[in-house]
Design a protein around this motif. Structure first.
Motif, PDB file in Angstrom:
ATOM      1  N   LEU A  92       0.801  -1.219   0.000  1.00 17.62           N
ATOM      2  CA  LEU A  92       0.000   0.000   0.000  1.00 17.62           C
ATOM      3  C   LEU A  92       0.837   1.274   0.000  1.00 17.62           C
ATOM      4  O   LEU A  92       0.382   2.311  -0.494  1.00 17.62           O
ATOM      5  CB  LEU A  92      -0.939   0.012   1.204  1.00 17.62           C
ATOM      6  CG  LEU A  92      -2.044  -1.053   1.233  1.00 17.62           C
ATOM      7  CD1 LEU A  92      -2.861  -0.908   2.510  1.00 17.62           C
ATOM      8  CD2 LEU A  92      -2.940  -0.951   0.006  1.00 17.62           C
ATOM      9  N   SER A 114      -5.295   4.671  -1.670  1.00 15.98           N
ATOM     10  CA  SER A 114      -5.716   3.690  -0.660  1.00 15.98           C
ATOM     11  C   SER A 114      -5.727   4.276   0.749  1.00 15.98           C
ATOM     12  O   SER A 114      -5.534   3.550   1.726  1.00 15.98           O
ATOM     13  CB  SER A 114      -4.796   2.466  -0.699  1.00 15.98           C
ATOM     14  OG  SER A 114      -3.462   2.814  -0.395  1.00 15.98           O
ATOM     15  N   LEU A 138      -8.250   2.714   3.271  1.00 14.05           N
ATOM     16  CA  LEU A 138      -7.836   1.367   3.644  1.00 14.05           C
ATOM     17  C   LEU A 138      -6.619   1.400   4.568  1.00 14.05           C
ATOM     18  O   LEU A 138      -6.627   0.813   5.660  1.00 14.05           O
ATOM     19  CB  LEU A 138      -7.540   0.566   2.377  1.00 14.05           C
ATOM     20  CG  LEU A 138      -7.119  -0.896   2.532  1.00 14.05           C
ATOM     21  CD1 LEU A 138      -8.148  -1.678   3.322  1.00 14.05           C
ATOM     22  CD2 LEU A 138      -6.913  -1.508   1.154  1.00 14.05           C
ATOM     23  N   ASP A 183      -7.370  -1.694  -2.885  1.00  9.13           N
ATOM     24  CA  ASP A 183      -6.394  -1.282  -3.897  1.00  9.13           C
ATOM     25  C   ASP A 183      -5.942  -2.543  -4.598  1.00  9.13           C
ATOM     26  O   ASP A 183      -5.264  -3.396  -4.011  1.00  9.13           O
ATOM     27  CB  ASP A 183      -5.207  -0.541  -3.291  1.00  9.13           C
ATOM     28  CG  ASP A 183      -4.580   0.405  -4.307  1.00  9.13           C
ATOM     29  OD1 ASP A 183      -4.058  -0.095  -5.321  1.00  9.13           O
ATOM     30  OD2 ASP A 183      -4.638   1.629  -4.107  1.00  9.13           O
ATOM     31  N   GLY A 225     -13.153   4.037  -4.347  1.00  6.40           N
ATOM     32  CA  GLY A 225     -11.787   3.779  -4.752  1.00  6.40           C
ATOM     33  C   GLY A 225     -11.457   4.464  -6.067  1.00  6.40           C
ATOM     34  O   GLY A 225     -12.285   5.176  -6.645  1.00  6.40           O
TER      35      GLY A 225
END
Length: 286
Positions: free
Chosen positions: A17, A24, A27, A71, A97
């Motif tokens: 990430l 992202s 997240l 992602d 997203g």
């Protein structure tokens, strides 16, 4: 292969990430705030991952509030089927997203598009805080306090009606109050005042050590076109920069907001998709 993440996967997930932080933040921020597969908070997130030859190729999360965040640059058909099996029976209330990935997720999960109540693709922006352009003005920024909850509730409720078309129903207002209380408790919201009068608010809705994501920016109609939202965001980012944050991202709705953010120095990096379902939709397992 797609499977539920375990604590032993955390470093690999973070490595995957990190270079994708701009797409992202929800997240990565939720994992940082609450950990993997946590519970007891609307943003607590159950996490799954995909691997190929031992390398993470996608990360998928579902919050307790039903927000699906992810992602995953590529989702081949076999992986889509595996993802549906992994999430079978789970209910999704919202999906957000990077725009291309969001469309791929809608297709991969075979979600009922007839239940989409709101869908918008918004420009996605990024700013190196060293390049922040500070607007002038005499307004000042302060933290939110518990006594601000009624005001923030009204502003959040008005924002949701304006942007998402939310109805003026008791359950929607209760949700606005809960979000206002959570925002105050988080310490990530700020109110801009002019002569002691609140004129705008701003917040970070996801935070990493070197990056923040801006959300919850609102100016009541009677105070608009005076640069208050732009100044609120700028002052909040300057404060974050002093604490070591290097970058900021956001996705913007409307030409006035886009114009304001460009004046602060934000540059467009792509598009971001927001999908809200009229009622939670279940993932099938086929």
């Amino acid at each position: 292969m797609i499977r539920k993440a375990s604590q032993g996967d955390l470093q690999a997930i973070e490595r995957f990430l990190a270079p994708r932080a701009a797409t992202s933040m929800f997240l990565a921020g939720n994992i940082r705030d609450h950990g993997l597969n946590a519970s007891g908070h609307p943003k607590a997130t159950t996490v799954w991952l995909s691997r190929d030859d031992g390398q993470v190729t996608g990360v998928f999360g579902l919050t307790e509030a039903g927000y699906f965040i992810f992602d995953a640059p590529e989702v081949p058909p076999a992986e889509a089927a595996a993802l549906r099996r992994a999430l079978a029976g789970r209910r999704i209330s919202s999906l957000t997203g990077e725009a291309r990935q969001a469309e791929a997720m809608l297709a991969a999960l075979e979600l009922d598009r007839s239940q989409i109540g709101f869908s918008d693709e918004e420009p996605h922006f990024r700013l190196q805080l060293r390049d922040l352009q500070m607007p002038s003005g005499g307004s000042t920024l302060r933290p939110m306090h518990p006594e601000d909850v009624p005001l923030i509730t009204e502003w959040r409720h008005a924002y949701d009606k304006e942007i998402f078309g939310s109805q003026n129903l008791p359950e929607i207002r209760r949700r606005s109050t809960a979000r206002a209380e959570a925002l105050v408790d988080s310490g990530r919201g700020r109110i801009l005042e002019l002569g002691g009068l609140p004129v705008a608010m701003t917040a970070f809705n996801a935070v990493l050590p070197e990056m923040v994501q801006i959300g919850g920016v609102y100016t009541p109609p009677g105070q608009r076109s005076r640069g208050f939202a732009r100044r609120a965001v700028a002052l909040h980012l300057a404060e974050a920069h002093e604490d070591g944050v290097q970058e900021a991202i956001l996705f913007a709705s409307g030409t006035a907001a886009i114009r304001a953010y460009r004046k602060l120095g934000f540059q467009r990096i792509g598009d971001y998709r927001i999908v809200e379902f009229s009622q939670p939709v279940a993932v099938g397992g086929q």
